[in-house]
Design a protein around this motif. Structure first.
Motif, PDB file in Angstrom:
ATOM      1  N   GLY A  40     -24.298  52.807  -6.349  1.00  0.00           N
ATOM      2  CA  GLY A  40     -23.841  54.148  -6.004  1.00  0.00           C
ATOM      3  C   GLY A  40     -22.464  54.129  -5.360  1.00  0.00           C
ATOM      4  N   LEU A  41     -22.235  53.177  -4.449  1.00  0.00           N
ATOM      5  CA  LEU A  41     -20.920  53.067  -3.812  1.00  0.00           C
ATOM      6  C   LEU A  41     -19.841  52.725  -4.832  1.00  0.00           C
ATOM      7  CD1 LEU A  41     -21.684  51.243  -0.451  1.00  0.00           C
ATOM      8  CD2 LEU A  41     -20.858  53.576  -0.763  1.00  0.00           C
ATOM      9  N   ARG A  42     -20.168  51.871  -5.775  1.00  0.00           N
ATOM     10  CA  ARG A  42     -19.206  51.500  -6.810  1.00  0.00           C
ATOM     11  C   ARG A  42     -18.813  52.738  -7.618  1.00  0.00           C
ATOM     12  NH1 ARG A  42     -21.876  47.677 -10.072  1.00  0.00           N
ATOM     13  NH2 ARG A  42     -21.864  46.378  -8.223  1.00  0.00           N
ATOM     14  N   GLU A  43     -19.792  53.587  -7.942  1.00  0.00           N
ATOM     15  CA  GLU A  43     -19.492  54.811  -8.700  1.00  0.00           C
ATOM     16  C   GLU A  43     -18.628  55.766  -7.884  1.00  0.00           C
ATOM     17  OE1 GLU A  43     -23.091  56.603 -10.041  1.00  0.00           O
ATOM     18  OE2 GLU A  43     -23.710  54.832 -11.180  1.00  0.00           O
ATOM     19  N   VAL A  44     -18.906  55.856  -6.580  1.00  0.00           N
ATOM     20  CA  VAL A  44     -18.133  56.746  -5.716  1.00  0.00           C
ATOM     21  C   VAL A  44     -16.698  56.259  -5.602  1.00  0.00           C
ATOM     22  CG1 VAL A  44     -17.849  57.527  -3.336  1.00  0.00           C
ATOM     23  CG2 VAL A  44     -20.084  57.628  -4.408  1.00  0.00           C
ATOM     24  N   PHE A  45     -16.520  54.964  -5.356  1.00  0.00           N
ATOM     25  CA  PHE A  45     -15.178  54.430  -5.139  1.00  0.00           C
ATOM     26  C   PHE A  45     -14.410  54.218  -6.435  1.00  0.00           C
ATOM     27  CE2 PHE A  45     -17.066  53.031  -1.037  1.00  0.00           C
ATOM     28  CZ  PHE A  45     -16.214  53.762  -0.226  1.00  0.00           C
ATOM     29  N   ALA A  46     -15.065  54.330  -7.582  1.00  0.00           N
ATOM     30  CA  ALA A  46     -14.390  54.134  -8.859  1.00  0.00           C
ATOM     31  C   ALA A  46     -13.572  55.351  -9.274  1.00  0.00           C
ATOM     32  CB  ALA A  46     -15.409  53.798  -9.948  1.00  0.00           C
ATOM     33  N   ARG A  47     -13.722  56.436  -8.582  1.00  0.00           N
ATOM     34  CA  ARG A  47     -12.963  57.640  -8.930  1.00  0.00           C
ATOM     35  C   ARG A  47     -11.474  57.383  -8.688  1.00  0.00           C
ATOM     36  NH1 ARG A  47     -16.463  61.911  -9.570  1.00  0.00           N
ATOM     37  NH2 ARG A  47     -18.526  61.542  -8.740  1.00  0.00           N
ATOM     38  N   LYS A  48     -10.645  57.735  -9.686  1.00  0.00           N
ATOM     39  CA  LYS A  48      -9.218  57.438  -9.597  1.00  0.00           C
ATOM     40  C   LYS A  48      -8.539  58.180  -8.459  1.00  0.00           C
ATOM     41  CE  LYS A  48      -8.331  56.087 -14.317  1.00  0.00           C
ATOM     42  NZ  LYS A  48      -7.581  56.362 -15.533  1.00  0.00           N
ATOM     43  N   GLY A  49      -8.907  59.421  -8.241  1.00  0.00           N
ATOM     44  CA  GLY A  49      -8.287  60.197  -7.174  1.00  0.00           C
ATOM     45  C   GLY A  49      -8.493  59.547  -5.817  1.00  0.00           C
ATOM     46  N   LEU A  50      -9.689  59.035  -5.588  1.00  0.00           N
ATOM     47  CA  LEU A  50      -9.974  58.373  -4.321  1.00  0.00           C
ATOM     48  C   LEU A  50      -9.143  57.108  -4.181  1.00  0.00           C
ATOM     49  CD1 LEU A  50     -11.674  58.334  -1.740  1.00  0.00           C
ATOM     50  CD2 LEU A  50     -13.334  56.969  -2.978  1.00  0.00           C
ATOM     51  N   LEU A  92      -2.320  55.411  -1.023  1.00  0.00           N
ATOM     52  CA  LEU A  92      -1.286  56.149  -0.311  1.00  0.00           C
ATOM     53  C   LEU A  92      -1.523  56.099   1.200  1.00  0.00           C
ATOM     54  CD1 LEU A  92       1.215  57.969  -0.430  1.00  0.00           C
ATOM     55  CD2 LEU A  92      -0.335  59.922  -0.600  1.00  0.00           C
ATOM     56  N   SER A  93      -2.767  56.232   1.607  1.00  0.00           N
ATOM     57  CA  SER A  93      -3.088  56.165   3.033  1.00  0.00           C
ATOM     58  C   SER A  93      -2.773  54.786   3.608  1.00  0.00           C
ATOM     59  CB  SER A  93      -4.559  56.488   3.272  1.00  0.00           C
ATOM     60  OG  SER A  93      -4.844  57.799   2.878  1.00  0.00           O
ATOM     61  N   CYS A  94      -3.102  53.728   2.868  1.00  0.00           N
ATOM     62  CA  CYS A  94      -2.779  52.372   3.339  1.00  0.00           C
ATOM     63  C   CYS A  94      -1.275  52.197   3.473  1.00  0.00           C
ATOM     64  CB  CYS A  94      -3.346  51.322   2.386  1.00  0.00           C
ATOM     65  SG  CYS A  94      -5.122  51.143   2.518  1.00  0.00           S
ATOM     66  N   PHE A  95      -0.534  52.694   2.486  1.00  0.00           N
ATOM     67  CA  PHE A  95       0.924  52.611   2.558  1.00  0.00           C
ATOM     68  C   PHE A  95       1.450  53.358   3.779  1.00  0.00           C
ATOM     69  CE2 PHE A  95       5.029  54.601   1.627  1.00  0.00           C
ATOM     70  CZ  PHE A  95       5.823  53.466   1.530  1.00  0.00           C
ATOM     71  N   LEU A  96       0.954  54.576   3.997  1.00  0.00           N
ATOM     72  CA  LEU A  96       1.408  55.357   5.150  1.00  0.00           C
ATOM     73  C   LEU A  96       1.046  54.682   6.470  1.00  0.00           C
ATOM     74  CD1 LEU A  96       0.649  59.008   4.010  1.00  0.00           C
ATOM     75  CD2 LEU A  96       2.876  57.936   4.307  1.00  0.00           C
TER      76      LEU A  96
END
Length: 153
Positions: free
Chosen positions: A17-27, A33-37
């Motif tokens: 389930g976590l893999r499916e959630v985190f596989a979304r491209k938008g996320l 972007l958050s890591c870069f910031l």
């Protein structure tokens, strides 16, 4: 042993389930972007306010992570306008990441529930169509028998 087996099964389902959630491209994009910031904001704080981030780059990144995660320990706080502007960017990045993560998890569960409901509706529709075909077949058979016994004019 049975408890360990149940725990293993639960972990496997949760990981899937976590893999499916985190596989979304938008996320993934928001996370990158958050890591870069966070790294850029922590580095900027270390450069612009060296007295605030006493430990240098590492403490600057620590401050950015704490600020972006909205924990805000308060051990490091910027004092200049530029430093506070960076803090605002870290807060917005953190809120965006948490919001996107929450939305992605919610979308996963809503999609899963929708798929379950859709499968049930398809099965019901198929059953209704089978019954309708049976009724129509019986009517046709009855009409043929009636037509053979009584000629129509």
């Amino acid at each position: 042993m049975l408890r360990v087996a149940r725990l293993a099964g639960t972990v496997v389902r949760g990981t899937r389930g976590l893999r499916e959630v985190f596989a979304r491209k938008g996320l993934l994009y928001v996370f990158a972007l958050s890591c870069f910031l966070i790294v850029a904001g922590g580095g900027a704080l270390a450069l612009l306010e060296p007295t605030t981030a006493k430990g240098g780059f590492g403490d600057g990144v620590w401050w950015a992570v704490v600020t972006a995660s909205t924990v805000g320990y308060g051990d490091i706080s910027p004092s200049t306008l530029v430093g506070r502007s960076i803090a605002v960017a870290m807060m917005l990045a953190g809120i965006g990441l948490v919001s996107t993560l929450s939305a992605s998890i919610t979308a996963h569960f809503v999609e899963h529930a929708g798929n379950t409901e859709m499968a049930e509706l398809k099965e019901r529709t198929a059953r209704i169509e089978r019954l309708l075909e049976m009724v129509l077949a019986e009517r046709r058979a009855g009409d043929r028998l009636d037509g053979a016994a009584v000629p129509r004019r």
